[in-house]
Design a protein around this motif. Structure first.
Motif, PDB file in Angstrom:
ATOM      1  N   GLN A  70       0.837  -1.194   0.000  1.00 42.25           N
ATOM      2  CA  GLN A  70       0.000   0.000   0.000  1.00 42.25           C
ATOM      3  C   GLN A  70       0.880   1.255   0.000  1.00 42.25           C
ATOM      4  O   GLN A  70       2.091   1.185   0.154  1.00 42.25           O
ATOM      5  CB  GLN A  70      -0.912   0.005   1.234  1.00 42.25           C
ATOM      6  CG  GLN A  70      -1.844  -1.192   1.328  1.00 42.25           C
ATOM      7  CD  GLN A  70      -2.605  -1.210   2.644  1.00 42.25           C
ATOM      8  OE1 GLN A  70      -2.120  -1.734   3.648  1.00 42.25           O
ATOM      9  NE2 GLN A  70      -3.799  -0.634   2.646  1.00 42.25           N
ATOM     10  N   GLY A  71       0.247   2.413  -0.161  1.00 37.50           N
ATOM     11  CA  GLY A  71       0.963   3.673  -0.037  1.00 37.50           C
ATOM     12  C   GLY A  71       1.814   4.014  -1.239  1.00 37.50           C
ATOM     13  O   GLY A  71       1.750   3.389  -2.295  1.00 37.50           O
ATOM     14  N   THR A  72       2.640   5.050  -1.065  1.00 36.04           N
ATOM     15  CA  THR A  72       3.496   5.593  -2.119  1.00 36.04           C
ATOM     16  C   THR A  72       4.953   5.458  -1.709  1.00 36.04           C
ATOM     17  O   THR A  72       5.316   5.748  -0.571  1.00 36.04           O
ATOM     18  CB  THR A  72       3.175   7.084  -2.345  1.00 36.04           C
ATOM     19  OG1 THR A  72       1.785   7.228  -2.640  1.00 36.04           O
ATOM     20  CG2 THR A  72       3.990   7.646  -3.496  1.00 36.04           C
ATOM     21  N   VAL A  73       5.797   5.030  -2.630  1.00 37.56           N
ATOM     22  CA  VAL A  73       7.212   4.833  -2.321  1.00 37.56           C
ATOM     23  C   VAL A  73       7.903   6.165  -2.037  1.00 37.56           C
ATOM     24  O   VAL A  73       7.713   7.145  -2.768  1.00 37.56           O
ATOM     25  CB  VAL A  73       7.922   4.125  -3.493  1.00 37.56           C
ATOM     26  CG1 VAL A  73       9.436   4.057  -3.253  1.00 37.56           C
ATOM     27  CG2 VAL A  73       7.351   2.725  -3.695  1.00 37.56           C
ATOM     28  N   VAL A  74       8.678   6.194  -0.967  1.00 37.73           N
ATOM     29  CA  VAL A  74       9.557   7.319  -0.655  1.00 37.73           C
ATOM     30  C   VAL A  74      10.958   6.927  -1.118  1.00 37.73           C
ATOM     31  O   VAL A  74      11.467   5.878  -0.715  1.00 37.73           O
ATOM     32  CB  VAL A  74       9.547   7.627   0.857  1.00 37.73           C
ATOM     33  CG1 VAL A  74      10.525   8.744   1.186  1.00 37.73           C
ATOM     34  CG2 VAL A  74       8.133   7.990   1.317  1.00 37.73           C
TER      35      VAL A  74
END
Length: 273
Positions: free
Chosen positions: A196-200
């Motif tokens: 899930q989420g967005t890669v940093v």
């Protein structure tokens, strides 16, 4: 058929036995789909995160609700490590833990299975519209600091495999319940949450509240499975549940003990706010 957990915390086990491994826990009011039944045990799938396992049937009550979303969305939740709810009919008290959803909440009251409860509004977080993947990196720094503050209310909570409450939790149970207070439904295990989420891109790009994921390549060079997760307080410190919820230092390699020993190898950082 759907059922509701009517206990403060209920273990979900791999097999229909009290001696079987605890896979996760259900918090009060959590709704599940019934998959199978035995004389004493019910196999369920959580409508919140999809986890499956066996639960003692005494912990569950059938619900006539047409949709489990009645209980899960929007998510008013308990926002303190422990809170006390009181039944309006009898005055009986019920202990609740951080992240517990409060269906039909309004001005200090909520309702589950036709029973009305009172709770101190100071222990409640109202719904927040958010999405695990719908915001660009860096858009909501204020929520980031709130996540970190919430995480630190659980400092010293002990580690418990499969746990997700203030009296015992594992690493991903910790991140799941903290984020749930802010209206973000993380999946249950670290290997699922990383999807899930967005890669940093790197630790230098991280902001407070980002999740950092780890494997144990520091112990075994062949270890590639995601096995740990924690919440970054900044790009030098992390709060995570390992032994208990505590704060450690982190760098591009991973988490270090005070003596410098590397304990968890950093794999990826993700953003959900």
């Amino acid at each position: 058929m759907f059922v509701v957990n009517h206990c403060t915390v209920t273990p979900v086990r791999q097999e229909p036995s009290e001696g079987s491994e605890q896979l996760t826990q259900l918090l009060f009011s959590e709704v599940c789909e019934v998959l199978d039944r035995l004389p004493r045990w019910t196999k369920i799938r959580s409508t919140l995160d999809g986890q499956e396992g066996w639960v003692d049937f005494k912990m569950l009550s059938p619900t006539s609700s047409l949709s489990p979303l009645t209980y899960h969305l929007p998510a008013t939740t308990v926002s303190t490590p422990i809170a006390i709810a009181t039944t309006m009919e009898t005055g009986e008290e019920l202990m609740l833990t951080l992240g517990t959803r409060l269906p039909n909440y309004s001005h200090g009251t909520f309702e589950v299975l036709g029973k009305q409860y009172l709770i101190d509004p100071a222990c409640v977080s109202l719904p927040i519209s958010n999405s695990p993947s719908g915001r660009p990196i860096g858009e909501t720094p204020s929520y980031s600091h709130n996540v970190c503050a919430m995480a630190q209310t659980l400092l010293n909570a002990p580690y418990l495999w499969g746990g997700k409450n203030a009296m015992g939790m594992d690493c991903s149970g910790f991140t799941q319940v903290v984020y749930s207070v802010f209206g973000i439904n993380l999946l249950r295990n670290a290997r699922e949450q990383i999807t899930q989420g967005t890669v940093v891109p790197s630790l230098s790009d991280a902001q407070p509240g980002d999740l950092a994921f780890f494997d144990h390549a520091d112990r075994d060079p062949k270890a590639t499975n995601i096995s740990h997760v924690g919440i970054l307080l900044d790009n030098k410190t992390i709060i995570h549940c390992s032994g208990c919820v505590h704060i450690d230092t982190i760098d591009e390699q991973g988490i270090h003990l005070p003596d410098g020993e590397l304990t968890h190898h950093l794999v990826q950082i993700k953003r959900y706010l």
